[in-house]
Scaffold this motif. Structure first.
Motif, mmCIF file in Angstrom:
data_model
loop_
_atom_site.group_PDB
_atom_site.id
_atom_site.type_symbol
_atom_site.label_atom_id
_atom_site.label_comp_id
_atom_site.label_asym_id
_atom_site.label_seq_id
_atom_site.Cartn_x
_atom_site.Cartn_y
_atom_site.Cartn_z
ATOM 1 N N VAL A 199 -1.273 10.428 8.339
ATOM 2 C CA VAL A 199 0.075 10.886 8.672
ATOM 3 C C VAL A 199 -0.063 12.125 9.557
ATOM 4 O O VAL A 199 -0.753 13.070 9.212
ATOM 5 C CB VAL A 199 0.877 11.232 7.392
ATOM 6 C CG1 VAL A 199 2.245 11.762 7.759
ATOM 7 C CG2 VAL A 199 0.952 10.029 6.500
ATOM 8 N N LYS A 220 -8.627 1.995 6.354
ATOM 9 C CA LYS A 220 -7.727 1.718 5.223
ATOM 10 C C LYS A 220 -6.781 2.880 4.962
ATOM 11 O O LYS A 220 -5.641 2.693 4.540
ATOM 12 C CB LYS A 220 -8.543 1.458 3.941
ATOM 13 C CG LYS A 220 -9.007 0.057 3.770
ATOM 14 C CD LYS A 220 -9.625 -0.094 2.399
ATOM 15 C CE LYS A 220 -10.082 -1.503 2.140
ATOM 16 N NZ LYS A 220 -10.671 -1.633 0.815
ATOM 17 N N ALA A 221 -7.286 4.090 5.160
ATOM 18 C CA ALA A 221 -6.481 5.284 4.847
ATOM 19 C C ALA A 221 -5.292 5.368 5.797
ATOM 20 O O ALA A 221 -5.409 5.103 6.999
ATOM 21 C CB ALA A 221 -7.347 6.527 4.968
ATOM 22 N N LYS A 222 -4.166 5.731 5.256
ATOM 23 C CA LYS A 222 -2.960 5.896 6.068
ATOM 24 C C LYS A 222 -2.907 7.345 6.509
ATOM 25 O O LYS A 222 -2.669 8.246 5.714
ATOM 26 C CB LYS A 222 -1.723 5.530 5.269
ATOM 27 C CG LYS A 222 -1.688 4.072 4.877
ATOM 28 C CD LYS A 222 -0.433 3.726 4.119
ATOM 29 C CE LYS A 222 -0.432 2.273 3.738
ATOM 30 N NZ LYS A 222 0.755 1.904 2.966
#
Length: 62
Positions: free
Chosen positions: A59, A55-57
């Motif tokens: 970067v 779920k975590a984006k």
């Protein structure tokens, strides 16, 4: 003393553990010993962490 032998002893139960009418009086003690909720196993925790990572984006900084 003979009258005590004829009458079964009554269990005292906290108000939060009130049971309905039980057909089997022996089952009352077993119901009171019933376990509560258990903690999640290692597999469930690992799967939850995997879902959270998905779920975590993430970067990437270049």
């Amino acid at each position: 003393m003979a009258t005590k032998a004829l009458h079964p002893t009554r269990l005292t139960v906290a108000p939060s553990q009130q049971l309905g009418k039980v057909r089997n009086p022996v089952a009352v003690a077993a119901k009171l010993r019933a376990a509560g909720p258990h903690k999640k196993g290692a597999t469930a925790a690992r799967q939850a962490e995997k879902r959270a990572l998905a779920k975590a984006k993430l970067v990437v900084d270049d």
